[in-house]
Design a protein around this motif. Structure first.
Motif, PDB file in Angstrom:
ATOM      1  N   LEU A 165       6.499   4.581  -4.935  1.00 50.94           N
ATOM      2  CA  LEU A 165       7.839   4.024  -4.772  1.00 50.94           C
ATOM      3  C   LEU A 165       7.967   2.730  -5.574  1.00 50.94           C
ATOM      4  CD1 LEU A 165       8.309   4.580  -0.935  1.00 50.94           C
ATOM      5  CD2 LEU A 165       9.144   6.012  -2.805  1.00 50.94           C
ATOM      6  N   SER A 166       9.037   2.592  -6.308  1.00 49.03           N
ATOM      7  CA  SER A 166       9.281   1.392  -7.110  1.00 49.03           C
ATOM      8  C   SER A 166       9.732   0.247  -6.206  1.00 49.03           C
ATOM      9  CB  SER A 166      10.365   1.673  -8.146  1.00 49.03           C
ATOM     10  OG  SER A 166      11.617   1.855  -7.506  1.00 49.03           O
ATOM     11  N   PRO A 167       9.701  -0.999  -6.726  1.00 53.51           N
ATOM     12  CA  PRO A 167      10.217  -2.128  -5.939  1.00 53.51           C
ATOM     13  C   PRO A 167      11.672  -1.949  -5.519  1.00 53.51           C
ATOM     14  CG  PRO A 167       8.907  -2.930  -7.779  1.00 53.51           C
ATOM     15  CD  PRO A 167       9.050  -1.455  -7.969  1.00 53.51           C
ATOM     16  N   VAL A 168      12.488  -1.364  -6.399  1.00 58.86           N
ATOM     17  CA  VAL A 168      13.887  -1.128  -6.055  1.00 58.86           C
ATOM     18  C   VAL A 168      13.990  -0.146  -4.894  1.00 58.86           C
ATOM     19  CG1 VAL A 168      16.081  -0.177  -6.870  1.00 58.86           C
ATOM     20  CG2 VAL A 168      14.721  -1.652  -8.368  1.00 58.86           C
ATOM     21  N   ALA A 169      13.198   0.926  -4.944  1.00 63.74           N
ATOM     22  CA  ALA A 169      13.203   1.908  -3.853  1.00 63.74           C
ATOM     23  C   ALA A 169      12.764   1.262  -2.544  1.00 63.74           C
ATOM     24  CB  ALA A 169      12.293   3.083  -4.203  1.00 63.74           C
ATOM     25  N   MET A 170      11.724   0.415  -2.603  1.00 68.34           N
ATOM     26  CA  MET A 170      11.265  -0.259  -1.394  1.00 68.34           C
ATOM     27  C   MET A 170      12.340  -1.207  -0.866  1.00 68.34           C
ATOM     28  SD  MET A 170       8.401   0.893  -0.384  1.00 68.34           S
ATOM     29  CE  MET A 170       8.073  -0.357   0.867  1.00 68.34           C
ATOM     30  N   PHE A 176      10.789   9.083  -0.839  1.00 75.07           N
ATOM     31  CA  PHE A 176      11.800   8.032  -0.662  1.00 75.07           C
ATOM     32  C   PHE A 176      12.846   8.407   0.389  1.00 75.07           C
ATOM     33  CE2 PHE A 176      16.097   6.584  -1.855  1.00 75.07           C
ATOM     34  CZ  PHE A 176      15.965   5.249  -1.495  1.00 75.07           C
ATOM     35  N   PRO A 177      13.520   9.571   0.268  1.00 82.24           N
ATOM     36  CA  PRO A 177      14.541   9.878   1.285  1.00 82.24           C
ATOM     37  C   PRO A 177      13.964  10.018   2.685  1.00 82.24           C
ATOM     38  CG  PRO A 177      14.185  11.769  -0.152  1.00 82.24           C
ATOM     39  CD  PRO A 177      13.495  10.607  -0.786  1.00 82.24           C
ATOM     40  N   VAL A 178      12.757  10.566   2.807  1.00 81.63           N
ATOM     41  CA  VAL A 178      12.156  10.729   4.138  1.00 81.63           C
ATOM     42  C   VAL A 178      11.863   9.369   4.759  1.00 81.63           C
ATOM     43  CG1 VAL A 178      10.133  11.575   5.413  1.00 81.63           C
ATOM     44  CG2 VAL A 178      11.202  13.010   3.652  1.00 81.63           C
ATOM     45  N   LEU A 179      11.250   8.455   3.980  1.00 87.09           N
ATOM     46  CA  LEU A 179      10.933   7.131   4.505  1.00 87.09           C
ATOM     47  C   LEU A 179      12.210   6.352   4.808  1.00 87.09           C
ATOM     48  CD1 LEU A 179       8.749   5.093   5.241  1.00 87.09           C
ATOM     49  CD2 LEU A 179       8.731   4.318   2.852  1.00 87.09           C
ATOM     50  N   PHE A 180      13.216   6.493   3.954  1.00 88.93           N
ATOM     51  CA  PHE A 180      14.485   5.817   4.182  1.00 88.93           C
ATOM     52  C   PHE A 180      15.106   6.269   5.509  1.00 88.93           C
ATOM     53  CE2 PHE A 180      19.039   5.281   3.924  1.00 88.93           C
ATOM     54  CZ  PHE A 180      19.218   4.066   3.291  1.00 88.93           C
ATOM     55  N   ILE A 213       6.163   7.905  10.666  1.00 88.66           N
ATOM     56  CA  ILE A 213       5.866   7.203   9.416  1.00 88.66           C
ATOM     57  C   ILE A 213       4.366   7.212   9.144  1.00 88.66           C
ATOM     58  CG2 ILE A 213       6.011   4.963   8.235  1.00 88.66           C
ATOM     59  CD1 ILE A 213       8.587   4.437   9.789  1.00 88.66           C
ATOM     60  N   ALA A 214       3.555   7.272  10.212  1.00 88.84           N
ATOM     61  CA  ALA A 214       2.104   7.348  10.027  1.00 88.84           C
ATOM     62  C   ALA A 214       1.704   8.594   9.254  1.00 88.84           C
ATOM     63  CB  ALA A 214       1.396   7.333  11.382  1.00 88.84           C
ATOM     64  N   GLY A 215       2.558   9.627   9.269  1.00 93.46           N
ATOM     65  CA  GLY A 215       2.249  10.860   8.548  1.00 93.46           C
ATOM     66  C   GLY A 215       2.855  10.934   7.159  1.00 93.46           C
ATOM     67  N   MET A 216       3.416   9.814   6.674  1.00 98.92           N
ATOM     68  CA  MET A 216       4.075   9.830   5.364  1.00 98.92           C
ATOM     69  C   MET A 216       3.113  10.141   4.221  1.00 98.92           C
ATOM     70  SD  MET A 216       7.356   9.459   5.251  1.00 98.92           S
ATOM     71  CE  MET A 216       7.426   9.111   3.496  1.00 98.92           C
ATOM     72  N   GLY A 217       1.826   9.922   4.416  1.00 99.59           N
ATOM     73  CA  GLY A 217       0.861  10.202   3.369  1.00 99.59           C
ATOM     74  C   GLY A 217       0.781  11.673   3.014  1.00 99.59           C
ATOM     75  N   HIS A 218       1.273  12.530   3.903  1.00101.09           N
ATOM     76  CA  HIS A 218       1.239  13.980   3.660  1.00101.09           C
ATOM     77  C   HIS A 218       2.553  14.505   3.076  1.00101.09           C
ATOM     78  CE1 HIS A 218      -2.536  14.116   5.870  1.00101.09           C
ATOM     79  NE2 HIS A 218      -1.964  13.446   6.845  1.00101.09           N
ATOM     80  N   SER A 235       0.827  -1.213   0.000  1.00 98.94           N
ATOM     81  CA  SER A 235       0.000   0.000   0.000  1.00 98.94           C
ATOM     82  C   SER A 235       0.857   1.258   0.000  1.00 98.94           C
ATOM     83  CB  SER A 235      -0.926  -0.005   1.217  1.00 98.94           C
ATOM     84  OG  SER A 235      -1.785  -1.131   1.203  1.00 98.94           O
ATOM     85  N   ILE A 236       1.942   1.253   0.772  1.00 99.96           N
ATOM     86  CA  ILE A 236       2.814   2.424   0.839  1.00 99.96           C
ATOM     87  C   ILE A 236       3.461   2.687  -0.523  1.00 99.96           C
ATOM     88  CG2 ILE A 236       5.003   3.262   1.774  1.00 99.96           C
ATOM     89  CD1 ILE A 236       4.243   2.130   4.454  1.00 99.96           C
ATOM     90  N   SER A 237       3.975   1.638  -1.152  1.00 97.68           N
ATOM     91  CA  SER A 237       4.634   1.827  -2.446  1.00 97.68           C
ATOM     92  C   SER A 237       3.658   2.366  -3.483  1.00 97.68           C
ATOM     93  CB  SER A 237       5.239   0.505  -2.927  1.00 97.68           C
ATOM     94  OG  SER A 237       4.238  -0.474  -3.126  1.00 97.68           O
ATOM     95  N   HIS A 238       2.396   1.932  -3.414  1.00104.48           N
ATOM     96  CA  HIS A 238       1.383   2.422  -4.358  1.00104.48           C
ATOM     97  C   HIS A 238       1.038   3.880  -4.074  1.00104.48           C
ATOM     98  CE1 HIS A 238      -2.814   3.145  -5.678  1.00104.48           C
ATOM     99  NE2 HIS A 238      -2.433   2.468  -6.753  1.00104.48           N
ATOM    100  N   ASP A 239       0.795   4.204  -2.807  1.00104.74           N
ATOM    101  CA  ASP A 239       0.345   5.545  -2.447  1.00104.74           C
ATOM    102  C   ASP A 239       1.447   6.593  -2.579  1.00104.74           C
ATOM    103  OD1 ASP A 239      -2.052   4.372  -1.915  1.00104.74           O
ATOM    104  OD2 ASP A 239      -1.962   4.577   0.265  1.00104.74           O
ATOM    105  N   LEU A 240       2.700   6.173  -2.320  1.00103.77           N
ATOM    106  CA  LEU A 240       3.797   7.135  -2.357  1.00103.77           C
ATOM    107  C   LEU A 240       4.572   7.081  -3.670  1.00103.77           C
ATOM    108  CD1 LEU A 240       5.255   6.805   1.274  1.00103.77           C
ATOM    109  CD2 LEU A 240       3.475   8.346   0.424  1.00103.77           C
TER     110      LEU A 240
END
Length: 458
Positions: free
Chosen positions: A66-71, A128-132, A116-121, A59-64
């Motif tokens: 992010l490619s499989p490589v990024a994940m 990518f860099p923020v989640l990383f 991380i719960a706020g990553m949708g915003h 769900s995160i990769s779809h909403d944000l």
């Protein structure tokens, strides 16, 4: 009843049955078991937090965007940071004490989870860099957790109870997989992926507050009576390791650091932990894919089948710890009591390679469950490092132990990926995992020396 300094005096012996006059005059309190329950709950939350990204990854990769490589890079961020901070985290425990470092660590990783719960915003351009960074931060601040567990159990439990106690807090990883994964899957489906991070983060913040307000070392805990304190002290518990006067104030000399990295017994135990952790990471990463891709189970069947070995691992962990303590209480040496469950458990775990000769998917699940039961039986390493770590540096020793062990979390998934890609089969991967069991047995039989408390050179 409040503990006073006058009650803490008394020489330590190696036999928990020895009691002082004070301990005979009153029933012993059992505060150490409530402390162990607290460690179990926190450790389950710890592993639950680690599982959040895996559950919500699609769900995160779809909403944000992010490619499989990024994940893949995001997933790896935790492991690198976690391993890198093991030794500094262990030093912090020895320098500032278990209670404060553990509480601050729990609070910090819960805040990372909440963020991380706020990553949708967050805009997709910087997602990518923020989640990383947040996921790496989670690994960084979680690093002291298991060394702290080991250190706290060393201070609260006599040697003859330490095997089961360490197995219980270590078994929380299996409970987290079996309990939190389905729960978080339901929360994600019903409310959205943000909510699993919010729920886990809030739970951790609350636990951190309770821990810092209520937890104390054994000698100053308000609920511990003199009888329990005398009992655990006489049994070899390091009740004073968090006292201010006992903490290491001087920096370690190079000779002492070299000892921690080259002593034969320590090196053997470090290597054994690497081997057993390689088995764990196979189950955490490639096992579901093996069931789905190689054995044809549906995704629903895979989820159910993957939970069975986790429950068997839980049963094995409790059995291994109980067996070790039973051998110790029956008069066997620490050498036999600690090495026997490890060697027997790893021999059982090596049966994982039998799956290469079986075609039924459900028979394979049974074999995997048996192997993971053996892995649980062998999970006595935390009791061993508690028994042998120098009194001055139990946190540092546990940090090195856990750091080397978790390098397997980086190496194993990559090596298995190459094996599967090159051979187009999982057969070699299972042999690779089983080989770790053989190496581990050789280490404990021929490299690890006599299990006893080590001393740093002057």
């Amino acid at each position: 009843m409040t503990i006073t300094r006058g009650r803490t005096a008394g020489p330590a012996t190696t036999h928990p049955s020895i009691a002082t006059g004070a301990s005979r005059a009153m029933p012993r309190s059992a505060v150490r078991y409530s402390v162990l329950a607290f460690l179990f709950i926190i450790t389950a939350i710890n592993y639950g937090d680690r599982a959040t990204l895996g559950i919500a990854g699609s769900s995160i990769s779809h909403d944000l965007g992010l490619s499989p490589v990024a994940m893949g890079y995001v997933f790896s961020a935790f492991g690198w940071a976690y391993v890198m901070n093991q030794v500094p985290g262990g030093w912090l425990l020895d320098r500032f004490g278990s209670i404060r470092v553990y509480g601050v660590s729990l609070f910090a990783w819960s805040v990372c989870t909440l963020c991380i719960a706020g990553m949708g915003h967050v805009p997709h351009t910087i997602a990518f860099p923020v989640l990383f960074i947040l996921w790496a931060g989670l690994g960084l601040v979680e690093a002291p957790t298991f060394p702290a567990n080991s250190r706290i159990v060393s201070s609260w439990f006599p040697t003859a109870e330490r095997g089961l106690a360490t197995s219980i807090f270590n078994s929380a990883q299996y409970v987290a997989v079996a309990f939190f994964a389905p729960l978080m899957g339901w929360i994600t489906q019903a409310f959205g992926w943000e909510y699993i991070f919010a729920v886990m983060g809030i739970a951790g913040v609350v636990l951190a507050g309770i821990w810092l307000m209520r937890m104390r070392p054994p000698a100053t805990h308000p609920s511990v009576n003199a009888a329990e304190l005398a009992f655990i002290r006489a049994g070899g518990a390091l009740v004073d390791i968090d006292d201010r006067a006992m903490r290491v104030r001087k920096p370690l000399t190079w000779r002492q650091v070299r000892f921690m990295l080259t002593d034969r017994t320590l090196v053997g135990v470090y290597g054994g932990q690497y081997c057993i952790t390689a088995i764990l990471y196979f189950f955490l990463t490639w096992f579901p894919l093996y069931l789905h891709q190689s054995r044809g189970l549906s995704l629903t069947q895979t989820g159910l089948a993957a939970s069975v070995p986790a429950l068997c691992g839980l049963a094995g962990a409790i059995a291994g710890g109980a067996l070790s303590d039973m051998l110790l209480r029956s008069g066997r040496s620490e050498n036999i009591a600690r090495k026997t469950p490890y060697v027997v458990g790893m021999a059982i775990a090596s049966t994982i390679c039998l799956c290469n000769f079986v075609h039924s998917a459900w028979v394979i699940v049974l074999i995997m469950s048996f192997a993971f039961f053996g892995k649980g039986v062998a999970a006595i390493g935390w009791a061993v490092i508690s028994d042998i770590a120098p009194r001055e540096t139990p946190g540092l020793a546990a940090g090195i132990f856990n750091g080397i062990g978790n390098i397997a979390g980086i190496v194993t998934p990559i090596v298995i990926g190459y094996i599967v890609a090159i051979t187009k089969s999982y057969d070699g991967a299972l042999v690779f995992v089983a080989a770790h069991c053989g190496v581990a047995i050789l280490l404990y039989l021929f490299v690890v020396g006599r299990i006893r408390r080590l001393s740093l050179p002057e």
